[in-house]
Design a protein around this motif. Structure first.
Motif, mmCIF file in Angstrom:
data_model
loop_
_atom_site.group_PDB
_atom_site.id
_atom_site.type_symbol
_atom_site.label_atom_id
_atom_site.label_comp_id
_atom_site.label_asym_id
_atom_site.label_seq_id
_atom_site.Cartn_x
_atom_site.Cartn_y
_atom_site.Cartn_z
ATOM 1 N N ILE A 457 -9.741 9.691 12.938
ATOM 2 C CA ILE A 457 -10.430 10.049 11.694
ATOM 3 C C ILE A 457 -10.128 8.954 10.682
ATOM 4 C CG2 ILE A 457 -10.590 11.721 9.818
ATOM 5 C CD1 ILE A 457 -9.828 13.892 11.726
ATOM 6 N N ARG A 458 -11.194 8.362 10.121
ATOM 7 C CA ARG A 458 -11.030 7.298 9.138
ATOM 8 C C ARG A 458 -11.224 7.889 7.738
ATOM 9 N NH1 ARG A 458 -11.021 2.284 11.350
ATOM 10 N NH2 ARG A 458 -11.480 1.378 9.301
ATOM 11 N N GLN A 459 -10.288 7.595 6.868
ATOM 12 C CA GLN A 459 -10.331 8.045 5.490
ATOM 13 C C GLN A 459 -9.557 7.048 4.632
ATOM 14 O OE1 GLN A 459 -8.590 11.957 5.506
ATOM 15 N NE2 GLN A 459 -6.641 11.259 6.331
ATOM 16 N N ASP A 461 -6.994 4.939 2.567
ATOM 17 C CA ASP A 461 -5.549 4.787 2.726
ATOM 18 C C ASP A 461 -4.954 4.447 1.367
ATOM 19 O OD1 ASP A 461 -3.030 4.543 3.664
ATOM 20 O OD2 ASP A 461 -3.328 2.638 4.709
ATOM 21 N N SER A 514 -3.323 10.793 3.383
ATOM 22 C CA SER A 514 -4.325 9.734 3.383
ATOM 23 C C SER A 514 -4.128 8.798 4.569
ATOM 24 C CB SER A 514 -4.256 8.946 2.073
ATOM 25 O OG SER A 514 -3.028 8.245 1.983
ATOM 26 N N LYS A 516 -5.836 6.372 7.970
ATOM 27 C CA LYS A 516 -6.481 6.629 9.260
ATOM 28 C C LYS A 516 -5.543 7.447 10.143
ATOM 29 C CE LYS A 516 -7.155 3.259 12.194
ATOM 30 N NZ LYS A 516 -7.730 2.062 12.855
#
Length: 579
Positions: A457-459, A461, A514, A516
């Motif tokens: 899951i990419r979010q 950072d 926060s 990845k």
């Protein structure tokens, strides 16, 4: 007519000026016995060749004054003074000093006594028996004070001594026990006593109304801990950092005999279930439970009742709250949904209410006040004071308010349903960037894992966050260590951020969420060597080449009975880690 009084001689005092009265006019009454409470004892006695060369005693009492004043009155016309000094060596008393001072032409006299050794006063809490190897130890002392008209005439002292006794030992009896914790409050920035000065620079003029003078109320801070005194506190004892992980054994085969039972807690009545599911994540205070019954009678017996479900020796508690049924040709299914035991503190079992602290309290004290019906709090987060009226939660049941308060300080709620204990722990007991050097709570191997899947899951950072309170809060910049602190998270504003510890915990949780992530799902068994996993645990999976580490986010336990009567029990854990 007049009365003439003639005095032929001078007036002399015939009785002592000290008058002791006991009781009242109805008759003599014995005075009450004093209650002595011992708060601390400290003894230091080094020995050399069987003889005492040094003895230091420190005694403090809570019910006795540290100073004692004696006041005597004599009718004297001239100053009188007396000083006695005695010193012995070779095992006899080292020093004894008396000072008597009298004030000329004044009826009051001050007396000061100083002893090198102080005797232990009688106490119901401690008994001391001591014998010393000395040539002439003091066995008894009798002091007699005599006076008459005019100055003090003499002091009689009677002393008895032993002759070369033998050392017979030392016996010490002390009573102790666990001391209860309590609220300890102290004033912050308390004003010093003084006077208010009023200065008038102009002439008085007629005004309507009154002059108001306002003084700031001193701030009072309270915390939950051990009371003061000569005893060790809880914060200066080194903690045991050794953590022993639960390691599932490696074997060629695992032989198990699953057990699946359900009883009604109120009267231990058996309830027949065909399936059971228990699911909970870090954001929930209560687990979601689904039950399927063997018959309609079992469903009726379980609705609105507390059930205890046992899976392979491990107990789960659940309330069957919402019944449902599905009927088709030759097929009847009766089921119910509910929550874990802590739901008895949630809506609709408890009515929603508004919560606010009217006085200064710690966050642990506030959350403990939300609990009732035998539930207790075990807070494992750093405690901090909350000013009056800084804690406000509207229209929430107690359990829901407790969960919201935990989230606002970067923590989560764990419940021990068997002991009715609520634990408040950090949302990330181990920060995701510290997992490489941390010790796992549970270590699995490939032999006990049925399946393992993962996805990324990419979010955004973030490495720095601003956390601040409101009217009476603090403003802090929380930065992840060993980073530049150049990627800012959205600002966090909360009325509970009243201390730097609260800001640190909340900011750390935001930064840990926060970045990845890799979310994994593992499916395994429940065995005597592998208990049900818990949220927040650091789970390790030992592969051939490396040890996979991740934090447990969700746990689902399921049990089912097929038509042939075979029992299947599994647990599924959702793991999350930084990549």
């Amino acid at each position: 007519m007049f009365v003439k009084l003639r005095f032929s001689s001078g007036y002399e005092v015939k009785t002592s000026p000290l008058i002791m009265r006991f009781g009242d006019d109805g008759g003599p009454v014995d005075p009450p016995e004093p209650v002595f409470v011992e708060t601390g004892q400290e003894w230091h006695m080094p020995w050399r060749n069987g003889e005492s060369i040094e003895s230091a005693t420190t005694q403090r009492w809570t019910s006795l004054a540290e100073q004692r004043d004696f006041t005597h009155a004599w009718q004297t016309t001239e100053a009188v003074g007396q000083q006695i000094q005695c010193a012995w060596l070779n095992g006899e008393p080292i020093g004894k000093h008396y000072q008597l001072a009298f004030s000329s032409s004044h009826p009051l006299t001050g007396t000061d006594f100083t002893w090198r050794y102080a005797s232990l006063l009688p106490s119901e809490q401690a008994a001391w028996h001591m014998r010393w190897r000395t040539k002439s130890p003091l066995s008894g002392t009798d002091f007699t004070w005599r006076w008459k008209a005019g100055p003090l005439t003499g002091i009689d002292a009677t002393m008895e001594w032993w002759q070369s006794p033998h050392e017979v030992g030392q016996s010490v009896l002390m009573h102790w026990g666990p001391y209860p914790w309590q609220w300890i409050c102290y004033w912050v920035a308390h004003p010093f006593p003084g006077a208010v000065k009023l200065r008038f620079d102009e002439q008085s003029q007629t005004h309507t109304g009154a002059i108001s003078m306002r003084f700031d109320e001193p701030q009072k801070v309270c915390y939950w801990g051990l009371p003061g005194g000569d005893q060790r506190g809880w914060d200066d004892v080194p903690t045991n950092e050794i953590k022993v992980p639960i390691i599932a054994p490696v074997a060629r085969s695992y032989l198990m005999q699953p057990t699946f039972t359900c009883v009604r807690v109120r009267d231990e009545m058996q309830i027949m279930l065909s399936s059971f599911t228990h699911q909970q994540s870090r954001g929930q205070f209560a687990a979601v439970v689904n039950l399927k019954f063997m018959s309609r009678i079992d469903q009726e017996r379980a609705i609105n009742e507390l059930l205890r479900i046992e899976l392979n020796g491990y107990e789960f508690y659940a309330w069957a709250e919402s019944p449902s049924k599905q009927i088709s040709f030759n097929n009847y299914q009766y089921s119910a949904s509910g929550r874990s035991r802590v739901a008895e503190l949630a809506s609709p079992n408890k009515a929603p209410a508004n919560y606010s602290n009217q006085t200064v309290q710690t966050i642990a004290g506030i959350m403990s006040g939300l609990l009732s019906d035998g539930w207790t709090l075990d807070s494992q987060v750093i405690d901090f004071p909350v000013p009056a009226r800084a804690f406000n939660i509207m229209n929430k049941a107690p359990a829901e308010a407790l969960n919201e308060a935990a989230e606002r300080i970067g923590a989560m709620v764990l419940c021990d349903d068997s002991l009715k204990k609520v634990r408040i722990v950090p949302r990330w007991p181990v920060m995701p960037w510290d997992t490489a050097s941390a010790t796992c709570d549970v270590v699995l191997n490939e032999g006990v894992i049925i399946s393992h899947s993962a996805r990324e899951i990419r979010q955004p950072d973030f490495n720095v966050a601003f956390v601040r309170g409101e009217q009476e809060g603090v403003s802090c910049r929380v930065k992840r260590r060993e980073t530049l602190g150049d990627r800012y998270a959205p600002e966090i504003v909360d009325s509970l951020i009243t201390d730097i510890q609260a800001a640190r915990q909340r900011g750390s949780a935001v930064l840990a969420d926060s970045g990845k992530k890799e979310e994994s799902t593992i499916k395994t068994k429940i065995m005597p060597q592998l208990p049900p996993l818990q949220r927040g645990q650091l789970i390790g999976i030992q592969y051939a080449q490396h040890l996979y580490k991740a934090t447990c986010d969700t746990v689902t336990v399921s049990a089912a009975v097929d038509k042939q009567g075979r029992i299947t029990i599994n647990q599924t854990a959702g793991l999350v880690k930084n990549v």
